[in-house]
Write an enzyme that holds these catalytic residues in place. Structure first.
Site, PDB file in Angstrom:
ATOM      1  N   ARG A 102     126.448 -16.590  53.329  1.00 31.14           N
ATOM      2  CA  ARG A 102     126.573 -17.954  53.808  1.00 31.14           C
ATOM      3  C   ARG A 102     127.906 -18.108  54.536  1.00 31.14           C
ATOM      4  O   ARG A 102     128.956 -17.820  53.960  1.00 31.14           O
ATOM      5  CB  ARG A 102     126.530 -18.870  52.581  1.00 31.14           C
ATOM      6  CG  ARG A 102     126.031 -20.240  52.846  1.00 31.14           C
ATOM      7  CD  ARG A 102     125.794 -20.925  51.536  1.00 31.14           C
ATOM      8  NE  ARG A 102     127.024 -21.162  50.781  1.00 31.14           N
ATOM      9  CZ  ARG A 102     127.191 -22.195  49.983  1.00 31.14           C
ATOM     10  NH1 ARG A 102     126.225 -23.073  49.828  1.00 31.14           N
ATOM     11  NH2 ARG A 102     128.304 -22.353  49.317  1.00 31.14           N
ATOM     12  N   ASP A 198     131.129 -18.797  42.430  1.00 33.70           N
ATOM     13  CA  ASP A 198     130.486 -17.907  43.398  1.00 33.70           C
ATOM     14  C   ASP A 198     129.844 -16.744  42.643  1.00 33.70           C
ATOM     15  O   ASP A 198     130.544 -15.892  42.073  1.00 33.70           O
ATOM     16  CB  ASP A 198     131.536 -17.398  44.401  1.00 33.70           C
ATOM     17  CG  ASP A 198     130.895 -16.594  45.512  1.00 33.70           C
ATOM     18  OD1 ASP A 198     130.164 -15.618  45.206  1.00 33.70           O
ATOM     19  OD2 ASP A 198     131.093 -16.942  46.685  1.00 33.70           O
ATOM     20  N   ASP A 201     130.788 -13.082  43.741  1.00 32.51           N
ATOM     21  CA  ASP A 201     132.159 -12.719  43.365  1.00 32.51           C
ATOM     22  C   ASP A 201     132.275 -12.501  41.860  1.00 32.51           C
ATOM     23  O   ASP A 201     133.000 -11.611  41.413  1.00 32.51           O
ATOM     24  CB  ASP A 201     133.137 -13.817  43.806  1.00 32.51           C
ATOM     25  CG  ASP A 201     133.400 -13.763  45.302  1.00 32.51           C
ATOM     26  OD1 ASP A 201     133.187 -12.699  45.916  1.00 32.51           O
ATOM     27  OD2 ASP A 201     133.816 -14.798  45.863  1.00 32.51           O
TER      28      ASP A 201
HETATM   29  C1  PRP Z   1     125.302 -17.130  47.555  1.00 37.50           C
HETATM   30  C2  PRP Z   1     124.073 -17.055  46.693  1.00 37.50           C
HETATM   31  C3  PRP Z   1     122.965 -17.405  47.651  1.00 37.50           C
HETATM   32  C4  PRP Z   1     123.637 -18.407  48.545  1.00 37.50           C
HETATM   33  C5  PRP Z   1     123.158 -19.766  48.142  1.00 37.50           C
HETATM   34  O1  PRP Z   1     125.433 -15.994  48.324  1.00 37.50           O
HETATM   35  O2  PRP Z   1     123.895 -15.806  46.059  1.00 37.50           O
HETATM   36  O3  PRP Z   1     122.475 -16.307  48.399  1.00 37.50           O
HETATM   37  O4  PRP Z   1     125.049 -18.291  48.336  1.00 37.50           O
HETATM   38  O5  PRP Z   1     123.619 -20.731  49.015  1.00 37.50           O
HETATM   39  P1  PRP Z   1     122.652 -21.613  49.920  1.00 37.50           P
HETATM   40  O6  PRP Z   1     121.516 -22.022  49.067  1.00 37.50           O
HETATM   41  O7  PRP Z   1     123.539 -22.728  50.332  1.00 37.50           O
HETATM   42  O8  PRP Z   1     122.220 -20.762  51.092  1.00 37.50           O
HETATM   43  P2  PRP Z   1     126.704 -15.765  49.275  1.00 37.50           P
HETATM   44  O9  PRP Z   1     126.477 -16.395  50.583  1.00 37.50           O
HETATM   45  O10 PRP Z   1     127.937 -16.176  48.545  1.00 37.50           O
HETATM   46  O11 PRP Z   1     126.672 -14.204  49.542  1.00 37.50           O
HETATM   47  P3  PRP Z   1     127.029 -12.995  48.530  1.00 37.50           P
HETATM   48  O12 PRP Z   1     125.940 -12.950  47.481  1.00 37.50           O
HETATM   49  O13 PRP Z   1     127.006 -11.799  49.404  1.00 37.50           O
HETATM   50  O14 PRP Z   1     128.374 -13.286  47.925  1.00 37.50           O
HETATM   51  N1  URA Z   2     126.621 -19.775  46.206  1.00 35.70           N
HETATM   52  C1  URA Z   2     127.220 -19.499  45.027  1.00 35.70           C
HETATM   53  O1  URA Z   2     127.416 -18.326  44.692  1.00 35.70           O
HETATM   54  N2  URA Z   2     127.579 -20.529  44.230  1.00 35.70           N
HETATM   55  C2  URA Z   2     127.366 -21.812  44.571  1.00 35.70           C
HETATM   56  O2  URA Z   2     127.710 -22.708  43.780  1.00 35.70           O
HETATM   57  C3  URA Z   2     126.760 -22.076  45.804  1.00 35.70           C
HETATM   58  C4  URA Z   2     126.390 -21.041  46.596  1.00 35.70           C
END
Ligand code: PRP
Ligand code: URA
Length: 207
Positions: A102, A198, A201
């Site tokens: 995202r 997150d 993370d």
């Molecule tokens: C997080 C989570 C989802 C997304 C949700 O991923 O695991 O994929 O955010 O957010 P949304 O519903 O607003 O799209 P992130 O973008 O942090 O990527 P990552 O798993 O690689 O850290």
């Molecule tokens: N992605 C995450 O990992 N946490 C949130 O709260 C929203 C989006």
């Protein structure tokens, strides 16, 4: 359809995940355990057929899984921990990966990878991502799955925001959502409130 899986074990484990004092190892283990508990509910309606064989005591007909074969698809990164846990339960399922992050400014999903089973169109799909926040990532992943021919899709998440649920209902009303909880709202940065932070993370210790 939205299913919020209500169970004291799920509530307890989710609260441990929310706690900012929970470290990487425990967080990852809890995400795996919750995924198994969610899978139990998400897969409640899998078909079985009676199969004839003998136990050491008596012959008879016993239920075995039948019907459409399954595919587990992880939205990277965080969904990976969920599919890895569920493959222990269903080792015959094929596994696909959709890489998506995202954009922190626009909150729009950015796709960077996709590898799906070639026959995904003939499989029942369980799409995993612990967080359904704005819903942008899940909608983009579901678009991709449908482009590849997938018809029956269940989105499994650990935490969902009402905003994300509404977005999925609007864009893909046929997709079933199974979650451990629905939280209050999103904050100005698109994080789920109270949430758990997150997920990627916290699973991988990258912050
Ligand atoms: C997080 C989570 C989802 C997304 C949700 O991923 O695991 O994929 O955010 O957010 P949304 O519903 O607003 O799209 P992130 O973008 O942090 O990527 P990552 O798993 O690689 O850290
Ligand atoms: N992605 C995450 O990992 N946490 C949130 O709260 C929203 C989006």
């Amino acid at each position: 359809m939205l299913t919020v899986v209500e169970h004291p074990l799920i509530k307890h484990k989710l609260s441990l995940m929310r706690d900012e004092r929970t470290g990487v190892k425990e967080f990852r283990e809890l995400a795996g355990e919750l995924s198994l508990l969610l899978a139990y509910e998400a897969m409640r309606d899998l078909e079985t057929v009676p199969v004839q064989f003998s136990t050491p005591v008596q012959s008879g007909e016993f239920p075995m899984l039948s019907g459409k074969k399954l595919a587990l698809v992880a939205i990277l990164r965080a969904g990976l921990v969920m599919t890895e846990a569920i493959t222990d339960l269903i080792p015959a399922a094929k596994v696909g990966h959709i890489g998506m992050y995202r954009d922190p400014e626009t909150l729009q999903p950015v796709a960077y990878y996709s590898k799906l089973p070639e026959d995904i169109g003939s499989r029942r799909v369980f799409l995993t991502d612990p967080m359904l926040a704005t819903g942008g990532s899940a909608v983009a992943a579901i678009d991709k799955l449908k482009e590849m021919g997938a018809e029956r899709i269940t989105l499994m998440c650990i935490l969902a925001a009402p905003e994300g649920i509404a977005v999925i209902r609007q864009a893909h009303p046929d997709v079933e959502i199974v979650t451990a909880a629905v939280d209050e709202c999103l904050n100005d940065h698109g994080y789920i409130v109270p949430g758990l932070g997150d997920a990627g993370d916290r699973i991988y210790g990258t912050k």
